[in-house]
Design a protein around this motif. Structure first.
Motif, mmCIF file in Angstrom:
data_model
loop_
_atom_site.group_PDB
_atom_site.id
_atom_site.type_symbol
_atom_site.label_atom_id
_atom_site.label_comp_id
_atom_site.label_asym_id
_atom_site.label_seq_id
_atom_site.Cartn_x
_atom_site.Cartn_y
_atom_site.Cartn_z
ATOM 1 N N GLU A 119 0.841 -1.203 0.000
ATOM 2 C CA GLU A 119 0.000 0.000 0.000
ATOM 3 C C GLU A 119 0.873 1.248 0.000
ATOM 4 O O GLU A 119 0.597 2.228 -0.686
ATOM 5 C CB GLU A 119 -0.888 -0.036 1.241
ATOM 6 N N ALA A 122 2.329 1.755 -3.425
ATOM 7 C CA ALA A 122 1.293 2.238 -4.345
ATOM 8 C C ALA A 122 1.066 3.733 -4.143
ATOM 9 O O ALA A 122 0.919 4.496 -5.109
ATOM 10 C CB ALA A 122 0.005 1.459 -4.135
ATOM 11 N N ASN A 123 1.044 4.147 -2.892
ATOM 12 C CA ASN A 123 0.856 5.565 -2.578
ATOM 13 C C ASN A 123 2.017 6.408 -3.098
ATOM 14 O O ASN A 123 1.821 7.467 -3.696
ATOM 15 C CB ASN A 123 0.705 5.741 -1.058
ATOM 16 N N LEU A 125 4.066 5.683 -5.586
ATOM 17 C CA LEU A 125 4.052 5.724 -7.052
ATOM 18 C C LEU A 125 2.919 6.600 -7.571
ATOM 19 O O LEU A 125 3.052 7.287 -8.585
ATOM 20 C CB LEU A 125 3.944 4.303 -7.615
ATOM 21 N N ASP A 126 1.804 6.588 -6.841
ATOM 22 C CA ASP A 126 0.687 7.463 -7.203
ATOM 23 C C ASP A 126 1.109 8.926 -7.090
ATOM 24 O O ASP A 126 0.809 9.753 -7.953
ATOM 25 C CB ASP A 126 -0.502 7.165 -6.285
ATOM 26 N N LYS A 127 1.818 9.248 -6.033
ATOM 27 C CA LYS A 127 2.315 10.620 -5.849
ATOM 28 C C LYS A 127 3.286 10.972 -6.977
ATOM 29 O O LYS A 127 3.263 12.088 -7.505
ATOM 30 C CB LYS A 127 3.020 10.769 -4.501
ATOM 31 N N THR A 129 3.374 9.871 -10.072
ATOM 32 C CA THR A 129 2.724 10.097 -11.365
ATOM 33 C C THR A 129 1.642 11.162 -11.322
ATOM 34 O O THR A 129 1.313 11.728 -12.358
ATOM 35 C CB THR A 129 2.105 8.801 -11.930
ATOM 36 N N ASN A 130 1.083 11.463 -10.160
ATOM 37 C CA ASN A 130 0.000 12.451 -10.118
ATOM 38 C C ASN A 130 0.343 13.765 -9.441
ATOM 39 O O ASN A 130 -0.351 14.760 -9.647
ATOM 40 C CB ASN A 130 -1.235 11.848 -9.445
ATOM 41 N N ARG A 131 1.386 13.752 -8.619
ATOM 42 C CA ARG A 131 1.736 15.000 -7.942
ATOM 43 C C ARG A 131 3.030 15.589 -8.458
ATOM 44 O O ARG A 131 3.119 16.781 -8.727
ATOM 45 C CB ARG A 131 1.834 14.754 -6.421
ATOM 46 N N LYS A 170 8.731 1.039 -10.958
ATOM 47 C CA LYS A 170 7.655 1.083 -11.956
ATOM 48 C C LYS A 170 8.279 1.481 -13.285
ATOM 49 O O LYS A 170 8.409 2.676 -13.584
ATOM 50 C CB LYS A 170 6.608 2.102 -11.502
#
Lengths: 220, 229
Positions: A119, A122-123, A125-127, A129-131, A170
């Motif tokens: 988790e 994932a958080n 990698l999300d940051k 690509t999105n932040r 990733k």
């Protein structure tokens, strides 16, 4: 004695890796004294070499510098990788600090408890690509080769380092970011960095789970 | 006429307090916009003024600066509180790094359970008295000067005073055993701009209370389950 900077740290990335990157990008040769066991750290602590009893520590220009930012700021300033004025420096600082946040998130993944690891990653990698990556993709819309002032700075070095670390977790992290892809290729090809990216350089590999216990033993 | 800097943050210390200290010490008047509702925060996010979707953010000299360290570096540089050359800046960065780590242990304090607060308090006091205060006491002892770097006021002195006062809020005799730091504290506190900031009615913020915690959680939808170090 060679006059080269000497880096004191375990033989791993940790908080020293960005220092290695910056020195390498600046074309500065450096030596490393690796901490391998607790006694190595204790010796440095007891001989007064570590202002706050901690590493990283870098011997450079007669100083024993600690605190990663102090070390990086000094190297960047000395080797003209810190912009040409206070405003460029402010931009560089903003970018570099943002990337440091992301890098720290990724770095910390390996020490998360087993049930939280996935988790957490994932958080992170999300940051990425999105932040973070969208910000730098947008900045590169200015059409210059480098992030700030149309010249290589520590911000470019830091961004490349961060991109590569994210891609280790990733591989398609840059799929939606064409300008970052060409940035990555371009900066990777600058001579000093190209050399650092080749086998045999002082760049360190990602931390392996099996190496964590001996690292922990140095510090605890 | 230059517009005053505008600080965007919660009505509380958090990561913005060091910025308030530095501006105040430099004698720079500033304005504040306090985050109070989720809607307000979402509006800020949508407007694109928060580079990484986070506060602190400071509007200054036509820039919308984020990242606490970037903001502090800029202010220190602009107002001549960052040393006279690279080597003095390195010392200042080192010293500020230490006080930043120390005060960093207290950032999450308001969000902890009562039990964890006790633990964290002991932890921070132990770090202060065994690691950080001895380091600064020695710096002052070794050169015998009034200020940490370059025999003149710098960001490092202001940051250390802030850290000392925060620790004394947790343990009133935190400086016992550190005579030079005690004298340092008196001396820096009496500098006119800092004295004014320490007096009632200034923009200095009090210790964060439950209302602050509730506001931050509601606005950011984060920090519900914070653990101590």
């Amino acid at each position: 004695m060679s006059g080269k900077p000497v880096l004191h740290y375990p033989n791993s990335r940790g908080r020293m890796e960005s220092v290695r990157w910056l020195l390498a990008a600046a074309g500065v040769e450096f030596e490393e004294k690796f901490l391998e066991k607790k006694e190595d750290l204790q010796k440095l602590q007891s001989d007064g070499s570590l202002l706050f009893q901690q590493v990283p520590m870098v011997e450079i220009d007669g100083m024993k510098l600690v605190q990663t930012r102090a070390i990086l700021n000094y190297i960047a300033g000395k080797y003209n990788l810190y912009g040409k004025d206070v405003k460029e420096r402010a931009l560089i600082d903003m970018y570099v600090e943002g990337m440091a946040d992301l890098y720290e998130l990724i770095m910390m993944n390996v020490v998360q408890p087993a049930d939280k690891k996935e988790e957490h990653l994932a958080n992170a990698l999300d940051k990425a690509t999105n932040r973070y990556f969208p910000v730098f993709e947008k900045i590169l819309n200015h059409g210059h080769d480098f992030l700030v002032g149309n010249k290589l700075s520590r911000a470019d070095v830091s961004l490349l380092e961060t991109i590569l670390v994210v891609e280790e977790r990733k591989p398609d992290a840059l799929a939606k970011f064409p300008l970052l892809q060409s940035f990555k290729a371009r900066i990777s090809n600058t001579p000093n960095i190209k050399k650092f990216l080749q086998p045999g350089s002082q760049r360190k590999p990602p931390l392996q789970e099996k190496d964590i216990p001996s690292l922990m033993a140095i510090f605890h | 006429m230059a517009a005053k800097p505008v600080l965007y943050y919660f009505d509380g210390r958090g990561k913005m307090e060091s910025i308030r200290w530095l501006l105040a010490a430099a004698g720079v008047e500033f304005e504040e916009v306090f985050l109070e509702t989720r809607e307000q925060y979402e509006k800020l996010l949508q407007s694109g003024v928060l580079m990484f979707q986070q506060v602190p953010m400071v509007e200054i000299d036509g820039m919308k600066l984020v990242q606490t360290r970037a903001i502090l570096n800029y202010i220190a540089g602009k107002y001549n509180l960052y040393g006279k050359d690279l080597k003095e800046r390195a010392l200042i960065d080192m010293y500020v790094g230490g006080t930043d780590d120390l005060m960093g242990f207290l950032l999450s304090f308001p969000f902890l359970s009562a039990e964890d607060k006790v633990k964290q308090c002991a932890f921070v006091v132990q770090k202060a008295t065994s690691r950080y205060f001895p380091a600064y006491e020695k710096v002052l002892k070794d050169h015998g000067q009034d200020f940490l770097v370059g025999n003149r006021l710098s960001w490092a002195d202001i940051h250390l005073l802030e850290a000392i006062l925060m620790l004394e809020e947790k343990k009133s005799d935190a400086l016992s055993g550190f005579p030079l730091l005690q004298a340092f504290k008196k001396r820096i506190s009496s500098i006119p701009t800092i004295k004014k900031f320490l007096a009632p009615g200034s923009k200095r913020k009090p210790i964060s209370d439950d209302k602050y915690v509730e506001t931050v959680r509601r606005v950011l939808r984060m920090y519900y389950d914070v653990k101590p170090n």
